[in-house]
Design an enzyme around this catalytic site. Sequence first.
Site, mmCIF file in Angstrom:
data_model
loop_
_atom_site.group_PDB
_atom_site.id
_atom_site.type_symbol
_atom_site.label_atom_id
_atom_site.label_comp_id
_atom_site.label_asym_id
_atom_site.label_seq_id
_atom_site.Cartn_x
_atom_site.Cartn_y
_atom_site.Cartn_z
ATOM 1 N N CYS A 120 20.072 31.761 30.799
ATOM 2 C CA CYS A 120 20.601 30.668 30.463
ATOM 3 C C CYS A 120 21.716 30.511 31.467
ATOM 4 C CB CYS A 120 21.777 30.923 29.048
ATOM 5 S SG CYS A 120 22.840 29.505 28.833
ATOM 6 N N CYS B 255 22.371 33.184 20.509
ATOM 7 C CA CYS B 255 23.167 32.076 20.080
ATOM 8 C C CYS B 255 22.070 31.290 19.316
ATOM 9 C CB CYS B 255 23.804 31.166 21.053
ATOM 10 S SG CYS B 255 22.918 30.262 22.237
#
Length: 358
Positions: A101, A193
């Site tokens: 990410c 997440c």
Amino acid sequence: MRVLAAMSGGVDSSVAAARMVDAGHDVVGVHLALSTAPGTLRTGSRGCCSKEDASDARRVADVLGIPFYVWDFAEKFQADVIDEFLSAYARGETPNPCVTCNQKIKFSALSAKAVALGFDAVATGHYARLSGGRLRRAVDKDKDQSYVLAVLSAEQLRHAAFPIGDTPKPQIREEAARRGLAVAEKPDSHDICFIPSGNTRAFLGERIGVRRGAVVDADGTVLAEHDGVHGFTIGQRKGLGIAGPGPDGRPRYVTAIDADTATVRVGEASDLDVREMLGRAVVFTSGTAPSGPFECAVQVRAHGETADAVAELVGDELVVRLRAPLRGVAPGQTLALYRRDPDGDEVLGSATIAGTSR
């Protein structure tokens, strides 16, 4: 300086944005919407990237008096982070999606958009320090996030800012409270997440599907069957589907995964020791590769210990020879390289572990 503050809705990125405002920069806040699918990302204060987090970030921006936007990066996040996470596990690897990410979303797609819009830097709430273009560990060693930033190139770091890396986390919370930010006591997020349940194995199983194979010992004796190599990682001890320890009474661990044959091999703890690692996708944060072998300290987990080693770039691969054995190293993990420094270890670069040898 025009600064785009990436605001997750947590205390760290909120204080980072506030500090950039205090420094006199022209700051704009942005929250990344990474999914529109119900149940894909965490909700509430336990995680990041939810609607509640976007609202928290907006409220902080209002307190700071800065413009605030929500940008949709869901499609790219799915392709570059979630899909790659699934593919890596299907290959029998152990990836870190936070590393991906940072490399492909926050400091690539987001940074590129920021630069195109005339911003000079993207500020985040990461615990790391930048000094003269050099990336170093944070002052707070327990919160240090330099490992997940070790994949960043010199160009990516040129447009990055880490305003809170020189401050311990407890002081960041105190500062947020003094500033009147409602997120001052908001809990940290710890899990991935995009896995709401926190059950990585179930998440992988639902999306990768069943491909049965065997769990074998060092001699090749079949001990059990499994539903897919994605349910295992190097060093795993529990959930192997085998009946207790080995004949000698010692615990057994996953020591190797062969995705091509869907075979999971188990052995003793000592079988997990490695002395050499081979890395691909090599990045040097300075932008220049060393001309020969170099001394370094290596780290293979986000909050793992470092180990002394000698590394050398051979072609486009990194060969790392450890001074002492390192246990439980898995292909797919990020290998971060450091130069030890009492003022804060400097990140030299990184690679993705492609293989190991004893």
